[in-house]
Design an enzyme around this catalytic site. Structure first.
Site, PDB file in Angstrom:
ATOM      1  NE  ARG A  70      13.165  13.070   2.490  1.00  0.00           N
ATOM      2  CZ  ARG A  70      12.158  13.688   1.876  1.00  0.00           C
ATOM      3  NH1 ARG A  70      12.346  14.213   0.691  1.00  0.00           N
ATOM      4  NH2 ARG A  70      10.972  13.780   2.449  1.00  0.00           N
ATOM      5  CE1 TYR A  74      17.807  10.482   4.298  1.00  0.00           C
ATOM      6  CE2 TYR A  74      15.806   9.387   5.004  1.00  0.00           C
ATOM      7  CZ  TYR A  74      16.493  10.544   4.716  1.00  0.00           C
ATOM      8  OH  TYR A  74      15.869  11.755   4.849  1.00  0.00           O
ATOM      9  CE1 TYR A  96      21.629  18.905   7.701  1.00  0.00           C
ATOM     10  CE2 TYR A  96      21.391  20.789   9.164  1.00  0.00           C
ATOM     11  CZ  TYR A  96      20.842  19.865   8.296  1.00  0.00           C
ATOM     12  OH  TYR A  96      19.502  19.912   8.031  1.00  0.00           O
ATOM     13  CG  HIS A  98      22.523  15.580  17.983  1.00  0.00           C
ATOM     14  ND1 HIS A  98      22.531  14.251  17.638  1.00  0.00           N
ATOM     15  CD2 HIS A  98      22.728  15.634  19.323  1.00  0.00           C
ATOM     16  CE1 HIS A  98      22.744  13.519  18.721  1.00  0.00           C
ATOM     17  NE2 HIS A  98      22.873  14.343  19.758  1.00  0.00           N
ATOM     18  CB  ALA A 128      18.254  23.193  13.872  1.00  0.00           C
ATOM     19  CD  GLN A 170      12.870  16.490   7.412  1.00  0.00           C
ATOM     20  OE1 GLN A 170      14.079  16.277   7.248  1.00  0.00           O
ATOM     21  NE2 GLN A 170      11.974  15.594   7.149  1.00  0.00           N
ATOM     22  CB  ALA A 211      20.139  28.128  13.276  1.00  0.00           C
ATOM     23  CB  THR A 239      12.639  24.684  12.499  1.00  0.00           C
ATOM     24  OG1 THR A 239      13.637  23.821  11.939  1.00  0.00           O
ATOM     25  CG2 THR A 239      11.985  23.970  13.680  1.00  0.00           C
TER      26      THR A 239
END
Ligand SMILES: C[S@@+](CC[C@H](N)C(=O)[O-])C[C@H]1O[C@@H](n2cnc3c(N)ncnc32)[C@H](O)[C@@H]1O
Length: 273
Positions: A70, A74, A96, A98, A128, A170, A211, A239
């Site tokens: 990852r 990034y 998506y 914040h 979330a 995560q 959510a 979460t």
């Protein structure tokens, strides 16, 4: 706010969690006025909706691949946004939730843009965690609340305050030290449970939270004993919420000092002679 004479700018905004409903007017305005909008983590519907706001939308999601670190993904996302900014474009990164909540490329790209003398800014969005506070009735101010990334939580020796809420992010790919997996299995979840059992009883009730992505869906709020997490249905968006298992302990020496100050404050002032 940082001002810059340089042409080109970078603004990272959040699109919120619930499709079309969570985006703030300021985030929407940045998207509409951008020369180019980079998006990631948004569903197909969200992407279509964003394309109506600005037709020049580019999806960075393609950089995510199972088996690829990852950290490289990034870096590629950052490179794309910064390249367009250096070409003098008004760049918006729409992430998506914040854009700064558990998101590496936005923080890094904004820092880099500022270092190079460009205008760069992060605009808050509904995360979330904001949804969790509303849906699960968790007030972080009541007894305190700590947030950890699940893999980091088990890989390092962390101080856990079990009189406060603990929120683990995560958990769907907990223990992935290679940063290349989208999901890990029961053996990894068992290690997380083992670590948590150093601080909480095995039957302590935890909540798995997801959510709702659209206004028509319901959130997932599933309670279970801690040990059952090993066999639970866990997704990338899950979460974990762990409520306190212990009561707050009074700090007697500090309370005595505060009582003394209060006594001095409320005592009648001596008249000066
Ligand atoms: C890389 S973080 C991104 C968080 C996002 N920036 C935000 O503000 O919510 C991904 C993690 O956020 C949490 N998450 C993302 N979507 C969620 C949802 N719909 N419900 C609950 N948690 C979610 C999960 O813990 C997931 O593994």
């Amino acid at each position: 706010m940082n001002k810059s004479e340089k042409k080109g700018s970078l603004v990272c905004v959040g699109t919120g969690i619930t499709l079309g409903a969570h985006i703030t007017p300021i985030a929407k305005s940045h998207i509409e006025q951008a020369d180019i909008v980079f998006i990631t983590g948004n569903t197909g519907f969200m992407q279509m909706w964003l394309q109506e706001l600005n037709p020049n939308v580019h999806d960075l999601q393609q950089y995510y691949q199972e088996g690829k670190p990852r950290s490289r993904t990034y870096q590629q996302m950052m490179d794309e946004m910064l390249k367009a900014m250096r070409q003098g474009k008004k760049v918006v990164g729409a992430f998506y939730g914040h854009p700064g909540m558990f998101v590496t490329p936005t923080h890094k790209a904004i820092k880099q843009a500022k270092t190079e003398g460009y205008f760069a800014q992060m605009v808050a969005g509904i995360s979330a965690e904001d949804c969790l506070i509303s849906d699960c009735g968790v007030d972080p101010g009541r007894v305190g609340c700590a947030n950890f990334e699940a893999s980091q939580f088990i890989n390092f020796q962390r101080q856990v305050d079990n009189s406060a809420y603990l929120i683990l992010w995560q958990v769907g790919f907990v223990g992935d030290t290679t940063l290349t997996q989208f999901t890990t299995g029961e053996k990894y979840r068992a290690i997380l449970v083992e670590v948590l059992q150093q601080h909480y009883p095995a039957d302590h009730t935890i909540t798995l939270y997801e959510a709702a992505a659209t206004a028509l869906e319901q959130p997932r709020i599933e309670q279970m004993p801690l040990v059952d997490f090993i066999h639970a249905d866990v997704k990338q968006i899950t979460t974990m919420i762990i409520p306190p298992s212990a009561k707050l302990k009074v700090n007697k020496s500090i309370q005595a000092k505060l009582a003394e100050l209060e006594k001095q404050r409320s005592a009648p002032a001596l008249k000066s002679i």
